[in-house]
Scaffold this active site. Structure first.
Site, PDB file in Angstrom:
ATOM      1  N   THR A 185       2.514   1.484  13.891  1.00  0.00           N
ATOM      2  CA  THR A 185       3.956   1.447  14.126  1.00  0.00           C
ATOM      3  C   THR A 185       4.497   1.997  12.970  1.00  0.00           C
ATOM      4  O   THR A 185       5.752   2.362  13.087  1.00  0.00           O
ATOM      5  CB  THR A 185       4.287   0.200  14.857  1.00  0.00           C
ATOM      6  OG1 THR A 185       4.091  -0.921  13.764  1.00  0.00           O
ATOM      7  CG2 THR A 185       4.282  -0.032  16.220  1.00  0.00           C
ATOM      8  N   ASP A 186       4.041   1.606  11.804  1.00  0.00           N
ATOM      9  CA  ASP A 186       4.703   1.649  10.475  1.00  0.00           C
ATOM     10  C   ASP A 186       5.118   3.083  10.080  1.00  0.00           C
ATOM     11  O   ASP A 186       5.835   3.358   9.189  1.00  0.00           O
ATOM     12  CB  ASP A 186       4.087   1.131   9.365  1.00  0.00           C
ATOM     13  CG  ASP A 186       2.737   1.642   8.966  1.00  0.00           C
ATOM     14  OD1 ASP A 186       2.143   2.556   9.811  1.00  0.00           O
ATOM     15  OD2 ASP A 186       2.225   1.317   7.744  1.00  0.00           O
TER      16      ASP A 186
ATOM     17  N   SER B 219     -15.925  -0.961 -12.107  1.00  0.00           N
ATOM     18  CA  SER B 219     -15.710  -1.652 -10.874  1.00  0.00           C
ATOM     19  C   SER B 219     -16.918  -2.555 -10.586  1.00  0.00           C
ATOM     20  O   SER B 219     -18.081  -1.984 -10.533  1.00  0.00           O
ATOM     21  CB  SER B 219     -15.596  -0.879  -9.649  1.00  0.00           C
ATOM     22  OG  SER B 219     -15.833  -1.808  -8.561  1.00  0.00           O
TER      23      SER B 219
ATOM     24  N   SER C 102     -13.061  -2.108   5.283  1.00  0.00           N
ATOM     25  CA  SER C 102     -13.108  -2.966   6.377  1.00  0.00           C
ATOM     26  C   SER C 102     -11.678  -3.054   7.013  1.00  0.00           C
ATOM     27  O   SER C 102     -11.629  -3.804   8.263  1.00  0.00           O
ATOM     28  CB  SER C 102     -13.395  -4.267   6.057  1.00  0.00           C
ATOM     29  OG  SER C 102     -12.498  -4.685   5.394  1.00  0.00           O
TER      30      SER C 102
ATOM     31  N   SER D 135      -7.931  -0.716  -0.420  1.00  0.00           N
ATOM     32  CA  SER D 135      -7.537   0.309  -1.493  1.00  0.00           C
ATOM     33  C   SER D 135      -6.025   0.137  -1.881  1.00  0.00           C
ATOM     34  O   SER D 135      -5.706   0.251  -2.860  1.00  0.00           O
ATOM     35  CB  SER D 135      -7.527   1.736  -0.766  1.00  0.00           C
ATOM     36  OG  SER D 135      -6.938   1.833   0.570  1.00  0.00           O
TER      37      SER D 135
ATOM     38  N   GLU E 289      -1.104   6.799  -2.252  1.00  0.00           N
ATOM     39  CA  GLU E 289      -2.118   7.092  -1.310  1.00  0.00           C
ATOM     40  C   GLU E 289      -1.567   8.219  -0.511  1.00  0.00           C
ATOM     41  O   GLU E 289      -2.706   9.087  -0.164  1.00  0.00           O
ATOM     42  CB  GLU E 289      -1.901   5.826  -0.315  1.00  0.00           C
ATOM     43  CG  GLU E 289      -2.817   5.668   1.066  1.00  0.00           C
ATOM     44  CD  GLU E 289      -4.204   5.155   0.569  1.00  0.00           C
ATOM     45  OE1 GLU E 289      -4.250   4.109  -0.296  1.00  0.00           O
ATOM     46  OE2 GLU E 289      -5.208   5.565   0.906  1.00  0.00           O
TER      47      GLU E 289
ATOM     48  N   ASP F  21       0.847  -1.609   4.441  1.00  0.00           N
ATOM     49  CA  ASP F  21      -0.485  -2.263   3.717  1.00  0.00           C
ATOM     50  C   ASP F  21       0.006  -2.508   2.313  1.00  0.00           C
ATOM     51  O   ASP F  21      -0.004  -3.869   1.993  1.00  0.00           O
ATOM     52  CB  ASP F  21      -1.644  -1.339   3.417  1.00  0.00           C
ATOM     53  CG  ASP F  21      -2.229  -0.939   4.878  1.00  0.00           C
ATOM     54  OD1 ASP F  21      -1.796  -1.679   5.833  1.00  0.00           O
ATOM     55  OD2 ASP F  21      -3.158  -0.014   4.843  1.00  0.00           O
TER      56      ASP F  21
HETATM   57  C1  GLA Z   1      -3.695   1.516   7.936  1.00  0.00           C
HETATM   58  C2  GLA Z   1      -2.343   2.350   7.225  1.00  0.00           C
HETATM   59  C3  GLA Z   1      -1.071   1.560   7.518  1.00  0.00           C
HETATM   60  C4  GLA Z   1      -0.996   1.321   9.014  1.00  0.00           C
HETATM   61  C5  GLA Z   1      -2.328   0.885   9.806  1.00  0.00           C
HETATM   62  C6  GLA Z   1      -2.170   0.918  11.212  1.00  0.00           C
HETATM   63  O1  GLA Z   1      -3.924   0.430   7.386  1.00  0.00           O
HETATM   64  O2  GLA Z   1      -2.633   2.176   5.882  1.00  0.00           O
HETATM   65  O3  GLA Z   1       0.059   2.262   6.940  1.00  0.00           O
HETATM   66  O4  GLA Z   1      -0.564   2.901   9.589  1.00  0.00           O
HETATM   67  O5  GLA Z   1      -3.518   1.759   9.235  1.00  0.00           O
HETATM   68  O6  GLA Z   1      -1.348   0.109  11.657  1.00  0.00           O
END
Ligand code: GLA
Length: 426
Positions: free
Chosen positions: A74-75, A106, A164, A169, A201, A213
């Site tokens: 949805t974002d 790393s 995962s 990231s 990103e 995220d």
């Molecule tokens: C990934 C993307 C987020 C979001 C989700 C799905 O994590 O980085 O911005 O779109 O997928 O909700």
């Protein structure tokens, strides 16, 4: 076996390569990740000294991973999300240099050794691999007038399983931003760190992700989820008080393969559906529509696939708003039901689940004491998130784990997680 392996086995992580790396480094990794910040800091400085000679003047930082409770895909559609930061994440030990070199190491990818670059080699597309996450952030800072006047040495270690769906990231991106802010004195807020991470990103790593995220990580608050309107970036913290229950993450261990391109494809499908809808109603994003309005206007969408994608975006947004209302009223069962509905929509309309995530959720739904269960993150592999009553957790891990292994052929890993704070200097 080093103690860290015991921790990961306890959390369900398959330690393999990690332990080999730690043993190869001959590090004395004593129960560090069980015993809190001071010891973590000391151990990160030990890694740093081992890799770069000494640790004088190096500082240690942390940025969490995140899990999204509801509000998926949805974002980038102007909708709401409801993620929280975790207490697992990425640690970084960093020190400025006197020249313009950048040296990265790393612990998770120890076999790659020290990777060298320079402040004058930061333009996108030059390199691939994990260093593109910190480099992308440095490049974005520079593009906003915050140019590093000298290079740095950086060692990172993450205890989020990579790829995962728990945002390893984005965690590295926000961590890098926090390091640059502290070491170079750049004036940026945590919200800026989120926006910079997302920009990096999108424009450095080619993933057209939304803001969820990086925002969840940069703005994380212990024991709270973040109810974020991605259209306006207005947000509120919502305490997660799960009496007698915990958040359990199940990692499918499915390699995500072409996930990034499929992610970008979903995003384009939604954008096309939006343009079609805009011919019949005045909206800026799919998040502007209620379910009723969508049903009224949906015939404008000319392809059945795009119709399904847009339907998910609209319904999931409304579900997220309702889920937060339910939580505020302490209606946990309702919250759980909305989580389950979210998974069904991601499976049938958005088609981002796959047999691995479907098996994990369908097996979870069978268990007494599971309040709700759904895939979390982008999908196509990655993790599920479940709310499970305390007394059912062992049964959950045993039964879901067994059924998954039988059906899929390899094991899932399970993590009982806590909600933590955003980036920190340790
Ligand atoms: C990934 C993307 C987020 C979001 C989700 C799905 O994590 O980085 O911005 O779109 O997928 O909700």
């Amino acid at each position: 076996m080093p103690a860290i392996c015991r921790f990961f086995s306890f959390a369900g992580y398959t330690p393999g390569p990690f332990c080999a790396i730690l043993e190869a480094l001959e590090l004395n990794v004593t129960d560090i990740f069980l015993e809190g910040e001071t010891i973590v800091k000391q151990q990160m400085l030990e890694y740093f000294a081992k890799v770069f000679g000494d640790s004088e003047g190096a500082e240690v930082f942390f940025a969490p991973g995140r899990v999204n409770l509801i509000g998926e895909h949805t974002d980038y559609n102007g909708g709401h999300v409801f993620p929280c930061a975790l207490t697992i994440g990425t640690y970084g030990a960093a020190r400025k240099r006197s020249d313009r070199k950048l040296r990265f190491y790393s612990v998770n990818f120890g076999q790659l050794g020290v990777i060298e670059s320079g402040l004058d080699e930061l333009e996108p597309g030059r390199t691939t691999g994990w260093t593109n996450y910190p480099k992308g952030v440095m490049w974005t800072f520079a593009g906003r007038g915050m140019k590093m006047d000298c290079g740095m040495d950086l060692v990172i270690f993450g205890n989020i399983p990579n790829g995962s769906g728990l945002s390893s990231s984005a965690s590295v991106e926000v961590l890098t931003g926090a390091i640059l802010r502290a070491l170079y004195g750049f004036e940026v807020s945590n919200q800026d760190l989120a926006l910079i991470g997302q920009y990096a990103e999108n424009h450095y790593n080619g993933v057209n992700c939304g803001i969820m995220d990086q925002f969840a990580i940069a703005m994380g608050k212990k024991d709270n989820a973040i109810f974020l309107d991605t259209n306006t970036l207005q947000f509120e913290y919502a305490p997660i008080v799960l009496e007698g229950a915990k958040i359990v993450i199940a990692c499918s261990n499915k390699k995500r393969g072409l996930a990034d391109s499929k992610y970008n494809e979903r995003r384009s499908e939604c954008e096309e559906a939006l343009v079609e809808l805009q011919t019949v109603c005045k909206i800026r994003t799919l998040g502007d529509l209620t379910e009723e309005q969508f049903e009224q206007y949906k015939d404008a969408i000319k392809s059945p696939v795009r119709l399904k994608r847009a339907r998910h975006a609209v319904y999931e947004n409304r579900r997220t708003i309702r889920a937060v209302e339910a939580l505020k009223k302490n209606e946990i069962a309702r919250f759980g039901k909305l989580m389950n509905d979210s998974h069904v929509s991601l499976r049938d309309d958005y088609e981002v689940t796959g047999v691995e995530l479907d098996t994990l959720t369908e097996e979870a739904w069978k268990i007494d004491g599971v309040i709700g269960s759904r895939m979390t993150g982008a999908g196509f592999g990655g993790c599920t998130v479940s709310i499970v009553k305390n007394e059912a957790i062992d049964r959950f891990i045993a039964q879901v784990g067994k059924a998954y292994k039988e059906k899929i052929g390899y094991a899932a890993d399970f993590y009982v997680v806590e909600i933590g704070d955003g980036p920190q200097t340790l």
